[in-house]
Design an enzyme around this catalytic site. Structure first.
Site, short mmCIF file in Angstrom:
data_model
loop_
_atom_site.label_atom_id
_atom_site.label_comp_id
_atom_site.label_asym_id
_atom_site.label_seq_id
_atom_site.Cartn_x
_atom_site.Cartn_y
_atom_site.Cartn_z
N SER A 1 8.60 2.86 11.62
CA SER A 1 9.63 3.91 11.55
C SER A 1 10.54 3.74 12.76
CB SER A 1 8.95 5.28 11.62
OG SER A 1 9.90 6.30 11.77
N THR B 1 0.84 -1.20 0.00
CA THR B 1 0.00 0.00 0.00
C THR B 1 0.88 1.25 0.00
OG1 THR B 1 -0.13 0.17 2.42
CG2 THR B 1 -1.78 -1.21 1.33
N GLY B 2 0.30 2.36 -0.42
CA GLY B 2 1.03 3.63 -0.45
C GLY B 2 2.28 3.53 -1.29
N TYR C 1 2.90 11.60 14.86
CA TYR C 1 3.64 10.59 14.10
C TYR C 1 4.28 9.59 15.07
CZ TYR C 1 6.60 8.73 10.29
OH TYR C 1 7.22 7.92 9.35
N GLY D 1 8.45 6.59 -3.41
CA GLY D 1 9.18 6.42 -2.15
C GLY D 1 9.46 4.97 -1.78
N ILE D 2 9.33 4.68 -0.49
CA ILE D 2 9.68 3.36 0.04
C ILE D 2 8.80 2.27 -0.58
CG2 ILE D 2 9.71 1.95 2.15
CD1 ILE D 2 10.49 4.52 3.69
N GLY D 3 7.51 2.57 -0.75
CA GLY D 3 6.59 1.57 -1.31
C GLY D 3 7.02 1.13 -2.69
N1 LIG Z 1 10.86 8.57 4.31
C1 LIG Z 1 11.24 8.35 5.55
O1 LIG Z 1 12.24 8.93 6.02
C2 LIG Z 1 10.52 7.36 6.41
C3 LIG Z 1 11.15 6.90 7.57
C4 LIG Z 1 10.49 5.98 8.36
C5 LIG Z 1 9.27 5.51 7.99
N2 LIG Z 1 8.67 5.96 6.87
C6 LIG Z 1 7.36 5.42 6.52
O2 LIG Z 1 7.47 4.82 5.25
C7 LIG Z 1 6.17 4.74 4.65
C8 LIG Z 1 6.28 5.23 3.22
O3 LIG Z 1 6.58 6.61 3.24
P1 LIG Z 1 7.56 7.32 2.20
O4 LIG Z 1 8.68 7.86 2.98
O5 LIG Z 1 7.82 6.44 1.05
O6 LIG Z 1 6.70 8.60 1.80
P2 LIG Z 1 5.68 8.84 0.60
O7 LIG Z 1 4.94 10.07 0.98
O8 LIG Z 1 6.38 8.78 -0.69
O9 LIG Z 1 4.73 7.55 0.67
C9 LIG Z 1 3.58 7.47 1.47
C10 LIG Z 1 2.44 7.06 0.56
O10 LIG Z 1 1.29 6.79 1.36
C11 LIG Z 1 0.18 7.23 0.59
N3 LIG Z 1 -0.98 7.46 1.45
C12 LIG Z 1 -1.21 8.46 2.34
N4 LIG Z 1 -2.44 8.32 2.87
C13 LIG Z 1 -2.98 7.21 2.32
C14 LIG Z 1 -4.22 6.56 2.45
N5 LIG Z 1 -5.19 7.02 3.29
N6 LIG Z 1 -4.44 5.43 1.74
C15 LIG Z 1 -3.50 4.97 0.89
N7 LIG Z 1 -2.31 5.55 0.69
C16 LIG Z 1 -2.07 6.66 1.41
C17 LIG Z 1 0.65 8.53 -0.07
O11 LIG Z 1 -0.17 8.87 -1.18
C18 LIG Z 1 2.07 8.17 -0.45
O12 LIG Z 1 2.17 7.67 -1.77
C19 LIG Z 1 5.26 5.57 5.55
O13 LIG Z 1 4.52 4.70 6.39
C20 LIG Z 1 6.23 6.40 6.35
O14 LIG Z 1 5.68 6.81 7.59
C21 LIG Z 1 9.27 6.88 6.06
#
Ligand SMILES: NC(=O)c1ccc[n+]([C@@H]2O[C@H](COP(=O)([O-])OP(=O)(O)OC[C@H]3O[C@@H](n4cnc5c(N)ncnc54)[C@H](O)[C@@H]3O)[C@@H](O)[C@H]2O)c1
Length: 259
Positions: free
Chosen positions: A135, A10-11, A148, A15-17
């Site tokens: 995280s 999901t998501g 968060y 990014g990470i996804g």
């Molecule tokens: N980037 C970092 O430094 C970091 C560090 C630790 C954890 N994370 C976690 O990694 C995960 C991915 O984040 P990322 O860093 O790739 O950022 P990102 O913003 O690129 O990805 C997050 C995705 O979640 C989607 N999203 C938000 N609300 C949603 C919903 N209601 N339903 C479906 N999708 C939804 C967004 O559209 C987005 O594409 C998140 O859970 C984030 O908290 C990120």
């Protein structure tokens, strides 16, 4: 190791996804990615199937799981990766109720809804793997965002509950705990770009997840130093808090949008 497995993320429109999806596709899995709007372009670039799913809406999560299973077959691995973050504002509880509720719905209930739907199927099949992108903030703290930090601690706890309650049913659980990773979430965030432990790429997180699955380890630490911070927090809580205060003084509080 994931050949022909059905993997859901999901998501995953970036990014990470997306990084996780690319790793699973390269490993020969049948990958379904979803986001708030259908990530068709990313899916076609990486060789995955695209779905729309709002993880904060239980009906949407149920429909998504059902659609993936009809199109690709029974789900083997579900990666609950969608996440949101917003800043405190001037005071620690200064974010709006709406921003707290959104963080709770996306960062916690999104995983609850999926686990509620999948566990009965997986218990019946005696297999399944549930991965939560939490995280390092779920083990430590995100300076500048209490919502968060609180919801990511809850996400870690949910992953632990699955690992404890359903291991005997043949179900595995993993919890990914990175510090800063390059994505939309960290774009333009000085704390991330200047992080003393480095700004990782999404593929680093994917490689760490793959290694943790191979080693059968619950926690995934893309920044290995997080494990030692976590141990330090448990052993020396006051020294840990003092260190976090020093870090706050150094980096300030810029985290995401004001809540
Ligand atoms: N980037 C970092 O430094 C970091 C560090 C630790 C954890 N994370 C976690 O990694 C995960 C991915 O984040 P990322 O860093 O790739 O950022 P990102 O913003 O690129 O990805 C997050 C995705 O979640 C989607 N999203 C938000 N609300 C949603 C919903 N209601 N339903 C479906 N999708 C939804 C967004 O559209 C987005 O594409 C998140 O859970 C984030 O908290 C990120």
């Amino acid at each position: 190791m994931f050949k022909n497995q059905v993997v859901v993320i999901t998501g995953a429109s970036g990014g990470i996804g997306r990084g996780l999806a690319e790793m699973f596709v390269a490993e020969g899995a049948k990958v379904a990615i979803s986001d708030l709007s259908k990530p068709e372009m990313v899916a076609s670039e990486i060789g995955a199937a695209a779905f729309k799913c709002d993880v904060s809406d239980e009906a949407s999560v149920k429909a998504f799981i059902s659609d993936v299973e009809s199109d690709l077959g029974p789900i083997d691995i579900y990666v609950s990766n969608a996440g949101v973050g917003s800043g405190n504002g001037k005071y620690v509880a200064g974010g709006s109720n709406e921003s707290w509720e959104l963080a709770w719905q996306v960062n916690v209930m999104g995983s609850v809804y999926a686990a509620r739907e999948l566990m009965p199927r997986w218990v019946e099949r005696k297999s399944g793997r549930f991965v939560i992108t939490a995280s390092a903030a779920g083990l430590l703290n995100q300076i500048g965002s209490a919502s968060y930090s609180c919801t990511k601690h809850a996400a870690v706890s949910l992953a632990e509950s699955i690992a404890i309650e359903h291991a005997d049913d043949g179900i595995k659980s993993h919890c990914i705990c990175p510090q800063y990773v390059r994505s939309n979430m960290t774009k333009g965030m000085p704390m991330a770009e200047g992080s003393q432990d480095g700004l990782l790429e999404p593929k680093d997180v994917a490689n760490a997840l793959k290694a943790a699955i191979e080693a059968d380890e619950f926690f995934v630490f893309p920044h290995p130093v997080v494990k030692s911070y976590f141990i330090n927090r448990a052993m020396h809580p006051d020294a840990y808090l003092s260190g976090m205060r020093k870090l706050k003084a150094k980096v300030g509080q810029a985290f995401g949008k004001k809540g």
